[in-house]
Design an enzyme around this catalytic site. Structure first.
Site, mmCIF file in Angstrom:
data_model
loop_
_atom_site.group_PDB
_atom_site.id
_atom_site.type_symbol
_atom_site.label_atom_id
_atom_site.label_comp_id
_atom_site.label_asym_id
_atom_site.label_seq_id
_atom_site.Cartn_x
_atom_site.Cartn_y
_atom_site.Cartn_z
ATOM 1 N N LYS A 160 3.124 -15.384 2.688
ATOM 2 C CA LYS A 160 3.063 -16.135 1.426
ATOM 3 C C LYS A 160 4.511 -16.451 1.042
ATOM 4 O O LYS A 160 4.988 -16.121 -0.046
ATOM 5 C CB LYS A 160 2.346 -15.280 0.365
ATOM 6 N N ASP A 184 -5.596 -6.714 5.878
ATOM 7 C CA ASP A 184 -6.771 -5.966 5.431
ATOM 8 C C ASP A 184 -7.894 -6.944 5.082
ATOM 9 O O ASP A 184 -9.037 -6.818 5.523
ATOM 10 C CB ASP A 184 -6.362 -5.144 4.202
ATOM 11 N N ASP A 239 -3.398 -18.048 1.838
ATOM 12 C CA ASP A 239 -4.546 -18.707 1.198
ATOM 13 C C ASP A 239 -5.129 -19.769 2.130
ATOM 14 O O ASP A 239 -6.352 -19.901 2.273
ATOM 15 C CB ASP A 239 -4.169 -19.297 -0.170
ATOM 16 N N TYR A 246 0.820 -1.216 0.000
ATOM 17 C CA TYR A 246 0.000 0.000 0.000
ATOM 18 C C TYR A 246 0.855 1.267 0.000
ATOM 19 O O TYR A 246 0.368 2.343 -0.358
ATOM 20 C CB TYR A 246 -0.916 0.043 1.231
ATOM 21 N N ASP A 284 -11.305 -8.352 7.749
ATOM 22 C CA ASP A 284 -12.709 -8.180 7.357
ATOM 23 C C ASP A 284 -13.422 -9.523 7.331
ATOM 24 O O ASP A 284 -14.573 -9.648 7.748
ATOM 25 C CB ASP A 284 -12.805 -7.532 5.971
#
Ligand code: NAD
Length: 349
Positions: free
Chosen positions: A187, A243, A219, A136, A247
């Site tokens: 990852k 992020d 994942d 980001y 959620d």
């Protein structure tokens, strides 16, 4: 202890008002509140979503209790004047690099979860998300034309070892204060950034022999969060993965109106806010569930104001209010914002 109140837009002032009532009702003394405009409300009053006086109050305060920002009438403004820029500005100016999101299912709300009740009941975790780095914020980023004349977009994923180590420490400390298990999500099978992340987390773990560390690819973590969320105690992860996973975890617990969060810097100062936005569709109607903000106030007492005892009282009162049937429209009930506040206050021990 100075608490900055930044109610913001939409339902922000409504839910902050209830949190302040609950803090007052605790009657613990020593809390001083000072309020300032932020977001669309601040833009209207001063022409900027994060005015200098608001930022100054946030800097002076021991903790910040934040409502929500976002106003449909501001959507056409230039990006730097939009309400949402205020929260990004506060994170940057105060160095709020660690985002803590507890996701816990109150047993009375098991039916509100998107998961089967017997799976949802076991949810009691904290996701620790790095907030100021990763793809980001990495440079270079942008858009350009390829040699073939195709439009191309690119963003740089990057972390340095100091950034990883400091968020890892927050993860280990959080786990130490709970059930002592930390799962680092990355990852590393594909990304160099993630391999560095994993190496550094393992190095930091040498200082936390009492915490059980595990690693999971992102994942798989997404799958495990719906398959068996009860296995997680604390998850620590980077900005992008956090992020998405935070959620996902929050919806597993029921309503968005229930979930608090904290964003901390390295001095322990924090900004505390519900995870929901300004909900313009229900603003001004007394329909907002204030519990996420009331629980954010509890986190503030625990993490920035050294009053874990008072935090426990609020959390117990919220549980008791729910057990007694307190429900806003978001949970299929008919109680107003103020009535839910009343019930929490009545249940305060
Ligand atoms: P939202 O969270 O405001 O609302 C999503 C849905 O959930 C709406 O139907 C709303 O009525 C409902 N809802 C949210 N909070 C509730 C509560 N406490 N009680 C009952 N129902 C609740 O998200 P959105 O609609 O995508 O965004 C609205 C505005 O909020 C936008 O301007 C967005 O940019 C902003 N936003 C701000 C923050 C923040 O301040 N940190 C976070 C997310 C979104």
């Amino acid at each position: 202890m100075l608490v900055a109140l930044l109610p913001g837009d939409g339902i922000g002032p409504e839910v902050i008002a209830q949190a302040v009532r609950v803090l007052d009702a605790l009657d613990i003394g020593g809390l001083v509140f000072e309020e300032a405009p932020v977001g669309g409300a601040a833009w209207r009053a001063t022409g900027h979503p994060l005015p200098a006086a608001t930022l100054d109050l946030a800097r002076r305060a021991d903790a910040i209790l934040f409502g929500a920002v976002g106003d449909p009438e501001c959507d056409a403004l230039e990006r730097h004047l939009r309400p949402e820029q205020a929260i990004l500005g506060l994170r940057k100016e105060l160095g709020l690099f660690a985002n803590l999101r507890p996701a816990r299912l109150f047993p009375e709300l098991a039916d509100a979860s998107a998961l089967r009740p017997e799976i949802a009941r076991a949810i009691d975790m904290v996701i620790v998300r790095e907030l100021t780095g990763d793809v980001y914020f990495g440079q270079p980023r942008g858009r350009r034309a390829t040699e073939d004349g195709l439009r191309e977009g690119y963003d740089m994923m990057r972390y340095d070892e100091a950034e990883v180590a400091r968020i890892a420490r927050v993860g280990f400390e959080t786990a130490r204060g709970r059930r002592g298990r930390l799962c680092s999500v990355d990852k590393a099978n594909v990304l160099e950034t993630s391999q560095l992340w994993r190496d550094v987390v393992i190095e930091v773990s040498a200082d936390y022999a009492d915490v059980e560390l595990s690693h999971m690819y992102v994942d798989n973590a997404a799958m495990q969060l719906v398959r068996n969320p009860g296995q997680f105690d604390v998850i620590v992860t980077g900005n992008l993965f956090g992020d998405i996973l935070s959620d996902q975890a929050s919806m597993c617990t029921g309503s968005i109106g229930m979930l608090p969060s904290a964003s901390l810097n390295d001095t322990g100062k924090g900004l505390y806010e519900p995870i929901h936005g300004s909900a313009p569709d229900i603003a001004g109607q007394g329909k907002a569930n204030p519990l996420a903000t009331i629980l954010s106030a509890a986190m503030m007492l625990r993490h920035s104001l050294d009053r874990a005892d008072a935090a426990d009282r609020i959390e117990a009162a919220v549980a008791a209010a729910l057990a007694g049937g307190a429900r806003g429209a978001d949970l299929g009930g008919g109680h107003s914002t103020g009535e839910i506040g009343d019930r929490v206050i009545a249940a305060l021990g």
